[in-house]
Enzyme design. Structure first.
Site, PDB file in Angstrom:
ATOM      1  CB  CYS A 119      -0.953  -0.131   1.221  1.00 48.69           C
ATOM      2  SG  CYS A 119      -2.390   1.135   1.099  1.00 48.69           S
ATOM      3  CB  CYS A 121      -1.852   4.973   3.381  1.00 47.71           C
ATOM      4  SG  CYS A 121      -1.657   3.388   4.197  1.00 47.71           S
ATOM      5  CE  LYS A 199      -7.806  -1.265   4.301  1.00 45.27           C
ATOM      6  NZ  LYS A 199      -6.292  -1.092   4.109  1.00 45.27           N
ATOM      7  NE  ARG A 209      -6.628   4.813   8.743  1.00 49.24           N
ATOM      8  CZ  ARG A 209      -7.748   4.637   8.361  1.00 49.24           C
ATOM      9  NH1 ARG A 209      -8.395   5.817   8.532  1.00 49.24           N
ATOM     10  NH2 ARG A 209      -8.284   3.918   7.646  1.00 49.24           N
ATOM     11  CE  LYS A 252      -7.147  -3.706   7.478  1.00 48.69           C
ATOM     12  NZ  LYS A 252      -6.175  -3.239   6.858  1.00 48.69           N
TER      13      LYS A 252
HETATM   14  C1  PBG Z   1      -2.861  -0.029   4.949  1.00 48.66           C
HETATM   15  C2  PBG Z   1      -3.427  -0.641   5.948  1.00 48.66           C
HETATM   16  C3  PBG Z   1      -4.237  -0.524   6.795  1.00 48.66           C
HETATM   17  C4  PBG Z   1      -4.225  -1.529   7.767  1.00 48.66           C
HETATM   18  C5  PBG Z   1      -3.778  -2.495   7.064  1.00 48.66           C
HETATM   19  N1  PBG Z   1      -3.128  -2.052   6.132  1.00 48.66           N
HETATM   20  C6  PBG Z   1      -4.732   1.052   7.431  1.00 48.66           C
HETATM   21  C7  PBG Z   1      -5.518   1.727   6.388  1.00 48.66           C
HETATM   22  O1  PBG Z   1      -6.440   1.158   5.817  1.00 48.66           O
HETATM   23  O2  PBG Z   1      -6.079   2.591   6.934  1.00 48.66           O
HETATM   24  C8  PBG Z   1      -4.839  -1.679   8.905  1.00 48.66           C
HETATM   25  C9  PBG Z   1      -4.574  -2.614   9.949  1.00 48.66           C
HETATM   26  C10 PBG Z   1      -4.971  -2.627  11.252  1.00 48.66           C
HETATM   27  O3  PBG Z   1      -5.943  -1.601  11.756  1.00 48.66           O
HETATM   28  O4  PBG Z   1      -4.729  -3.531  12.276  1.00 48.66           O
HETATM   29  N2  PBG Z   1      -3.574   0.613   3.831  1.00 48.66           N
END
Ligand code: PBG
Length: 332
Positions: A119, A121, A199, A209, A252
């Site tokens: 990802c 982010c 997701k 985050r 998720k």
């Molecule tokens: C990256 C990502 C996220 C999570 C996993 N991969 C965060 C998001 O989408 O904001 C969340 C994992 C967690 O909360 O344990 N995009």
């Protein structure tokens, strides 16, 4: 009047309860997430996730070792870079935290399975999972198609470093196809894609985050992650990812979405993983700390419920504890 059928008969003895228990699982289906920060000598407890640590590539073996002691041999790697820019270009750096750690871990533990979160982010200065653009109304939005090559390039850099599986979590449309094409073109046709196919735009990601420094500076992720009102749409996402070549599907978060896990488990022709995310872990931790609940029993109950819903794989920050309870014969 006496009841003829008595469900309590099968609950009368602990060994009998074990004999008839419907859900069984073992440590081999557990995946443990690890956070790796660019740098050296880092081993810092993450404030939003007590009990979880930030490692650097040179210390991450510690986290891997601890989990393997409890029978956990699969890991999901997250990277936290030093440098962020609007493109998220550190994501595909050959010497990035994830890429470097893969080589170090594989050298010491050749038999563990390394899955990488793909990802942008954590790597973009604005915190969104893709490149930003202006739409035809002048609103800032994430540019789906401009993001795809960057996601694919990031996945390729992980495969080149030695990742066993890549797990895209950005929720752009068409990313599985983009990743599959690039991997195949570069002779990684045997690297499976574990897709975060389903997701949701969830408040349960809050502690993550903080841990990954990946909160969007402005706006939210509702323009690309799924709306939690929707159940049928999960099947659509799963179908598209399967058509594009996904090998494993992730749902998720886990606990509040077990209906979706169950739907997918009933229909999927590939393994289904459930990701019990940071907020689920943090809620149990803090309630236990406040003396409100029994942490050990809640770990056992919640893990079992995810498997009962039909998940084949559980991704959890409690994976080492779950593994230990299984080893003791108190779970699974
Ligand atoms: C990256 C990502 C996220 C999570 C996993 N991969 C965060 C998001 O989408 O904001 C969340 C994992 C967690 O909360 O344990 N995009």
């Amino acid at each position: 009047m006496h009841p003829i059928d008595r469900p309590r008969r099968l609950r009368s003895h602990p060994t009998l309860r074990n004999l008839v228990q419907e859900t069984r699982f073992n440590t081999r289906s557990l995946v443990y997430p690890l956070f790796i920060r660019e740098g050296t000598g880092i081993r810092q407890e993450i404030p939003s996730l007590p009990g979880q640590f930030h490692y650097s590539p040179d210390t991450v073996l510690e986290g891997v070792d601890a989990a393997t002691q409890h029978g956990v041999f699969s890991f999901l790697l997250f990277g936290i870079p030093k440098h962020k820019d609007p493109e998220g270009s550190s994501a595909w750096a050959a010497d990035g935290a994830v890429q470097t750690s893969i080589k170090i871990i594989k050298k010491r533990f050749p038999y563990v399975l390394l899955i990488t979160d793909v990802c942008l982010c954590e790597y973009t200065s604005h915190g969104h999972c893709g490149a930003l653009c202006q739409d035809s109304h002048g609103n800032v939005t994430v540019d789906n198609d401009a993001t795809l090559p960057r996601i694919a390039r990031t996945a390729l850099s992980h495969a080149q470093a030695g990742a066993d599986l890549v797990a895209p979590s950005d929720m752009m449309d068409g990313r599985i196809q983009a990743i599959r094409q690039l991997l195949d073109q570069e002779r990684f046709e045997n690297t499976p894609i574990m897709s975060y196919a389903v997701k949701y735009a969830s408040a349960f990601y809050g502690p993550f985050r903080d841990a990954a420094g990946s909160a969007p500076g402005q706006g939210d992720r509702k323009g690309y992650q799924m709306d939690w009102h929707n159940r049928r749409e999960a099947l659509r996402e799963a179908r598209l990812d399967r058509q594009e070549g996904a090998d494993i599907l992730i749902v998720k978060p886990a606990l509040a979405y077990l209906d979706v896990v169950s739907d997918l488990a009933n229909q999927s022709d590939v393994p289904v993983a459930a990701y019990s995310v940071s907020g689920e872990y943090a809620m149990i931790k803090s309630a236990a700390k406040a003396g409100l609940i029994d942490e050990y029993n809640l770990i056992r109950e919640t893990a079992t419920c995810v498997y009962r819903a039909g998940a084949d794989i559980l991704i959890s920050y409690y994976a080492p504890e779950i593994g230990e309870a299984i080893q003791k014969g108190e779970l699974g």
